[in-house]
Enzyme design. Structure first.
Site, PDB file in Angstrom:
ATOM      1  N   ARG A   1      21.431 -21.906 -30.544  1.00  0.00           N
ATOM      2  CA  ARG A   1      21.400 -23.309 -30.359  1.00  0.00           C
ATOM      3  C   ARG A   1      20.843 -23.481 -29.020  1.00  0.00           C
ATOM      4  O   ARG A   1      20.172 -24.412 -28.439  1.00  0.00           O
ATOM      5  CB  ARG A   1      22.462 -24.096 -30.765  1.00  0.00           C
ATOM      6  CG  ARG A   1      22.380 -25.584 -30.709  1.00  0.00           C
ATOM      7  CD  ARG A   1      23.556 -26.295 -31.153  1.00  0.00           C
ATOM      8  NE  ARG A   1      24.646 -26.169 -30.180  1.00  0.00           N
ATOM      9  CZ  ARG A   1      26.037 -26.691 -30.852  1.00  0.00           C
ATOM     10  NH1 ARG A   1      26.035 -27.250 -31.840  1.00  0.00           N
ATOM     11  NH2 ARG A   1      26.856 -26.520 -29.772  1.00  0.00           N
TER      12      ARG A   1
ATOM     13  N   LYS B   1      20.887 -30.193 -26.987  1.00  0.00           N
ATOM     14  CA  LYS B   1      22.173 -30.233 -26.413  1.00  0.00           C
ATOM     15  C   LYS B   1      21.930 -30.149 -24.820  1.00  0.00           C
ATOM     16  O   LYS B   1      22.110 -29.235 -24.188  1.00  0.00           O
ATOM     17  CB  LYS B   1      23.215 -29.188 -26.753  1.00  0.00           C
ATOM     18  CG  LYS B   1      24.564 -29.623 -26.493  1.00  0.00           C
ATOM     19  CD  LYS B   1      25.568 -28.528 -27.019  1.00  0.00           C
ATOM     20  CE  LYS B   1      26.718 -28.551 -26.882  1.00  0.00           C
ATOM     21  NZ  LYS B   1      27.512 -29.649 -27.100  1.00  0.00           N
TER      22      LYS B   1
ATOM     23  N   GLU C   1      27.154 -39.201 -36.046  1.00  0.00           N
ATOM     24  CA  GLU C   1      28.226 -38.354 -35.631  1.00  0.00           C
ATOM     25  C   GLU C   1      29.298 -39.029 -34.801  1.00  0.00           C
ATOM     26  O   GLU C   1      29.052 -40.020 -34.609  1.00  0.00           O
ATOM     27  CB  GLU C   1      27.432 -37.086 -34.970  1.00  0.00           C
ATOM     28  CG  GLU C   1      26.481 -37.464 -33.778  1.00  0.00           C
ATOM     29  CD  GLU C   1      26.006 -36.534 -33.119  1.00  0.00           C
ATOM     30  OE1 GLU C   1      26.259 -35.183 -33.168  1.00  0.00           O
ATOM     31  OE2 GLU C   1      24.909 -36.908 -32.317  1.00  0.00           O
TER      32      GLU C   1
HETATM   33  C1  LIG Z   1      27.158 -34.589 -30.163  1.00  0.00           C
HETATM   34  C2  LIG Z   1      27.752 -33.283 -30.676  1.00  0.00           C
HETATM   35  N1  LIG Z   1      27.666 -33.336 -32.086  1.00  0.00           N
HETATM   36  C3  LIG Z   1      28.248 -32.253 -32.545  1.00  0.00           C
HETATM   37  C4  LIG Z   1      29.075 -31.437 -31.796  1.00  0.00           C
HETATM   38  C5  LIG Z   1      29.663 -30.201 -32.533  1.00  0.00           C
HETATM   39  O1  LIG Z   1      29.116 -28.789 -32.308  1.00  0.00           O
HETATM   40  P1  LIG Z   1      30.067 -27.561 -32.414  1.00  0.00           P
HETATM   41  O2  LIG Z   1      30.456 -27.441 -33.776  1.00  0.00           O
HETATM   42  O3  LIG Z   1      28.931 -26.559 -32.143  1.00  0.00           O
HETATM   43  O4  LIG Z   1      30.791 -27.594 -31.304  1.00  0.00           O
HETATM   44  C6  LIG Z   1      29.195 -31.218 -30.640  1.00  0.00           C
HETATM   45  C7  LIG Z   1      29.737 -30.211 -29.842  1.00  0.00           C
HETATM   46  O5  LIG Z   1      29.013 -29.308 -29.213  1.00  0.00           O
HETATM   47  C8  LIG Z   1      28.390 -32.386 -29.775  1.00  0.00           C
HETATM   48  O6  LIG Z   1      28.461 -32.442 -28.601  1.00  0.00           O
END
Ligand SMILES: Cc1ncc(COP(=O)(O)O)c(C=O)c1O
Length: 327
Positions: free
Chosen positions: A79, A176, A209
């Site tokens: 990612r 991200k 989310e």
């Molecule tokens: C905006 C956002 N959504 C979802 C997630 C969950 O992702 P992960 O399971 O890879 O931590 C994160 C964390 O990284 C995030 O910053």
């Protein structure tokens, strides 16, 4: 009072004096600007002309260090590389070398548990906008104590509100990047309104989310539901849980898995709701906008997912990368 002007030696002493108690939990840092790893928190600083600092031209990701292993490192790295491409930041080293540096920094921390966060930045070069002035992209890794959530999140459940903070447009939600202002504001708003976190709603009125975690549901007919991934961050944790959910369908705990639009009304009528992410793992939501979700108590499926997460970090060898600590 006159503002002091320091020479290099005095500035260094000031830097040492400026550490705060929390920095005792910053265990190791790699910087491509040094070309190595440091463990003195006072030196864990970035140049202000790094475009990640003054323009937000940077991307990051975080993997969890558990029992001396990095959980889902390769999925997080994948990612990270996707984000770098979307943000048009080239890699300073081949991906394999970035991976090795992450593992070496984890090893140098001497810690067996924590968070390992890494950033790729357009790099230093001046205070303009375009990365054309940058001397080259920079890479940083930090090993620090993992953000802890109260035990009550798991035993009594989490309370959420619908956030009024505008969600990032889909492209920016999927990358991200270091631009987390909406994510910070959603959390601050929730705390101010007596909740633990907030839920972003997209511009079509669908559930998206949470601050730094995904949100999933179990409908009353036991369907495991998650919003489409087009306008949210594709969580590494929830992708894994979706995979493990297949086992729960087989054993009859769930009837099926559905990825698609979820309206706020559908979400609020669910039997269970949960927050899922690397930092929170899986936590049940028991209240949304002051109304109970299901019977208002942590549900059995959220519990099962949390148990599966714990089993994963103990046994899922294909999800774990061992850190080679010095003898
Ligand atoms: C905006 C956002 N959504 C979802 C997630 C969950 O992702 P992960 O399971 O890879 O931590 C994160 C964390 O990284 C995030 O910053």
């Amino acid at each position: 009072m006159k503002t002091p002007v320091f020479n290099s030696e005095e500035a260094m002493a000031q830097l040492r004096r400026s550490t705060h108690p929390g920095s005792a939990h910053f265990y190791a840092m790699y910087s491509s600007l040094f070309g190595g790893i440091i463990t003195d928190p006072a030196l864990m600083v970035l140049p202000l002309d790094d475009h990640m600092v003054h323009r937000g031209h940077g991307v990051f990701d975080t993997a969890t260090l558990v029992n001396g292993m990095l959980y889902q490192l390769d999925q997080h790295l994948e990612r990270f590389l996707r984000s770098a491409k979307m943000a048009r930041i080239s890699l300073p080293f081949p991906a394999e070398r970035l991976r090795q540096i992450i593992l070496d920094t984890a090893a140098a921390s001497g810690r067996r548990d924590g968070s390992v966060r890494y950033w790729l930045s357009a790099g230093p070069g001046g205070f303009g906008l375009s990365s054309a002035e940058c001397v080259g992209s920079s890479f940083y890794v930090m090993v620090f104590r993992q953000e802890g959530y109260p035990e009550s999140f798991y035993t009594r459940g989490v309370k959420v509100i619908t956030s009024t903070v505008p969600i990032k447009p889909p492209f920016f939600a999927r990358v991200k990047s270091t631009n987390y202002l909406p994510n910070v504001l959603v959390l601050l708003e929730a705390k101010e309104r007596g909740a633990d976190n907030g839920i972003f709603i997209d511009d079509r009125g669908m559930v998206a989310e949470s601050s730094n975690m995904n949100v999933a549901f179990v409908s009353r007919d036991r369907v495991f539901r998650h919003p489409q991934f087009g306008a949210v961050l594709s969580g590494v944790t929830v992708q894994r849980m979706l995979r493990l959910a297949e086992g729960l369908v087989k054993e009859g705990a769930l009837t099926k898995i559905e990825i698609g639009d979820i309206t706020v009304a559908e979400g609020k009528a669910a039997a269970e709701m949960m927050l899922v992410g690397s930092s929170i793992k899986v936590a049940p939501v028991v209240e949304w906008d002051h109304q109970p979700i299901g019977d208002g108590k942590p549900g059995p499926i959220a519990r099962k997912f949390l148990d599966l997460w714990h089993e994963d970090i103990r046994r899922a060898t294909d999800q774990l990368v061992r850190v080679a600590y010095p003898e």
